[in-house]
Write a protein that holds these residues in place. Structure first.
Motif, PDB file in Angstrom:
ATOM      1  N   ALA A  15      52.429  39.452  31.193  1.00 27.53           N
ATOM      2  CA  ALA A  15      53.606  39.221  30.247  1.00 27.53           C
ATOM      3  C   ALA A  15      54.560  38.259  30.297  1.00 27.53           C
ATOM      4  CB  ALA A  15      54.391  40.565  30.067  1.00 27.53           C
ATOM      5  N   VAL A  16      54.903  37.487  29.452  1.00 29.38           N
ATOM      6  CA  VAL A  16      55.777  36.339  29.653  1.00 29.38           C
ATOM      7  C   VAL A  16      56.945  36.252  28.500  1.00 29.38           C
ATOM      8  CG1 VAL A  16      56.016  33.805  29.576  1.00 29.38           C
ATOM      9  CG2 VAL A  16      53.769  34.929  30.155  1.00 29.38           C
ATOM     10  N   SER A  17      58.081  36.025  29.110  1.00 29.99           N
ATOM     11  CA  SER A  17      59.320  35.865  28.416  1.00 29.99           C
ATOM     12  C   SER A  17      60.144  34.852  28.726  1.00 29.99           C
ATOM     13  CB  SER A  17      60.220  37.037  28.469  1.00 29.99           C
ATOM     14  OG  SER A  17      61.367  37.205  27.980  1.00 29.99           O
ATOM     15  N   VAL A  23      53.233  40.393  36.048  1.00 36.36           N
ATOM     16  CA  VAL A  23      51.901  41.198  35.873  1.00 36.36           C
ATOM     17  C   VAL A  23      51.648  42.519  35.853  1.00 36.36           C
ATOM     18  CG1 VAL A  23      49.472  41.147  37.357  1.00 36.36           C
ATOM     19  CG2 VAL A  23      51.154  38.907  37.348  1.00 36.36           C
ATOM     20  N   PHE A  24      51.073  43.302  34.755  1.00 39.05           N
ATOM     21  CA  PHE A  24      50.831  44.509  34.946  1.00 39.05           C
ATOM     22  C   PHE A  24      49.228  44.594  35.121  1.00 39.05           C
ATOM     23  CE2 PHE A  24      54.182  43.632  31.585  1.00 39.05           C
ATOM     24  CZ  PHE A  24      55.106  44.780  32.078  1.00 39.05           C
ATOM     25  N   ASP A  25      49.096  45.949  35.860  1.00 33.86           N
ATOM     26  CA  ASP A  25      47.683  46.485  36.268  1.00 33.86           C
ATOM     27  C   ASP A  25      47.684  47.856  35.617  1.00 33.86           C
ATOM     28  OD1 ASP A  25      45.263  47.284  37.301  1.00 33.86           O
ATOM     29  OD2 ASP A  25      45.796  46.448  39.393  1.00 33.86           O
ATOM     30  N   VAL A  37      54.275  51.549  31.998  1.00 32.41           N
ATOM     31  CA  VAL A  37      55.253  52.694  32.278  1.00 32.41           C
ATOM     32  C   VAL A  37      56.113  52.737  33.511  1.00 32.41           C
ATOM     33  CG1 VAL A  37      55.231  55.154  31.917  1.00 32.41           C
ATOM     34  CG2 VAL A  37      53.668  54.199  30.615  1.00 32.41           C
ATOM     35  N   GLN A  38      55.290  52.233  34.470  1.00 32.18           N
ATOM     36  CA  GLN A  38      56.198  52.228  35.645  1.00 32.18           C
ATOM     37  C   GLN A  38      57.214  50.985  35.465  1.00 32.18           C
ATOM     38  OE1 GLN A  38      52.774  51.066  38.562  1.00 32.18           O
ATOM     39  NE2 GLN A  38      52.878  53.293  39.274  1.00 32.18           N
ATOM     40  N   ALA A  39      56.795  50.072  34.832  1.00 26.38           N
ATOM     41  CA  ALA A  39      57.765  48.876  34.845  1.00 26.38           C
ATOM     42  C   ALA A  39      59.007  49.189  33.929  1.00 26.38           C
ATOM     43  CB  ALA A  39      56.930  47.725  34.036  1.00 26.38           C
ATOM     44  N   SER A  69      67.180  54.996  42.512  1.00 28.57           N
ATOM     45  CA  SER A  69      65.697  55.331  42.562  1.00 28.57           C
ATOM     46  C   SER A  69      65.560  56.148  41.538  1.00 28.57           C
ATOM     47  CB  SER A  69      65.204  55.975  43.795  1.00 28.57           C
ATOM     48  OG  SER A  69      66.262  57.068  44.244  1.00 28.57           O
ATOM     49  N   ALA A  70      64.448  56.416  40.929  1.00 24.79           N
ATOM     50  CA  ALA A  70      64.078  57.271  39.632  1.00 24.79           C
ATOM     51  C   ALA A  70      62.924  58.378  39.922  1.00 24.79           C
ATOM     52  CB  ALA A  70      63.768  56.677  38.498  1.00 24.79           C
ATOM     53  N   GLU A  71      62.956  59.379  39.496  1.00 20.34           N
ATOM     54  CA  GLU A  71      61.738  60.358  39.662  1.00 20.34           C
ATOM     55  C   GLU A  71      61.925  61.017  37.908  1.00 20.34           C
ATOM     56  OE1 GLU A  71      61.041  64.578  42.024  1.00 20.34           O
ATOM     57  OE2 GLU A  71      62.188  63.024  42.951  1.00 20.34           O
ATOM     58  N   ALA A  72      60.637  60.811  37.514  1.00 21.06           N
ATOM     59  CA  ALA A  72      60.491  61.105  36.205  1.00 21.06           C
ATOM     60  C   ALA A  72      59.314  62.029  35.703  1.00 21.06           C
ATOM     61  CB  ALA A  72      60.239  59.709  35.312  1.00 21.06           C
TER      62      ALA A  72
END
Length: 137
Positions: A15-17, A23-25, A37-39, A69-72
Motif C-alpha cells: 500500500a502506498v500513500s 507491506v501487508f501479508d 486488520v493488524q495494521a 498496547s492493544a488487545e482486541a
C-alpha cells in the motif's frame, strides 16, 4: 488523501500513500508484514500515542517514554470487525496521574480519528500504568 494498494505476489500487498509504503501479508504466518486488520490496530496505537505525547508535553509533564498496547476481540462471523479493544498506556517519566488521565481521555474522546472510527463498532476501554511513579507534590 489518496492511497493505493498493489498485489505483489501470493499473499503480499503493498500500500502506498504519498510515497510512503506499507507491506501487508495476508498469509496466516504474516512473515513479510502485518495483516490489514493488524495494521488497523497498530494505527490506533500510533494515533493515540501522538495525541497523548503532545498533550502531556503541553501540560509540561516530564514524559520520557510511552507504549500503547492493544488487545482486541473480533466478531466470530465475517466481516469479523473488532468488538472490544483494551488499550494499555504505559507512560514513563515524571507524569502526574491526573495529567495522564486527561491526556488519554482527550485522545479517546476528541482527537484520535482512528479511535473515533473504530468505536462505531467496538467498545474501547483503557488502563494507564505509571511504572516510574508519580512526581512528588
Amino acid at each position: 488523501m489518496n492511497v493505493y494498494s498493489d498485489w505483489k505476489n501470493d499473499s503480499i500487498y503493498e500500500a502506498v500513500s504519498e510515497g510512503n509504503k506499507i507491506v501487508f501479508d495476508t498469509d496466516s504466518a504474516h512473515t513479510h508484514g502485518a495483516s490489514p486488520v493488524q495494521a488497523v490496530l497498530m494505527a490506533l496505537c500510533a494515533c493515540t500515542s501522538v495525541d497523548v505525547v503532545s498533550i502531556l508535553k503541553k501540560k509540561r509533564q516530564e514524559i520520557t517514554g510511552l507504549r500503547v498496547s492493544a488487545e482486541a476481540e473480533r466478531a466470530p462471523d465475517p466481516p469479523q470487525v473488532f468488538t472490544k479493544i483494551m488499550l494499555t498506556y504505559t507512560i514513563r517519566g515524571k507524569v502526574d496521574r491526573r495529567a495522564a488521565e486527561d491526556a488519554v481521555s482527550l485522545s479517546k474522546n476528541k482527537y484520535c480519528s482512528v479511535s473515533k472510527m473504530l468505536e462505531c463498532k467496538a467498545e474501547i476501554s483503557y488502563e494507564i500504568a505509571l511504572p516510574d511513579g508519580e512526581p512528588e507534590a
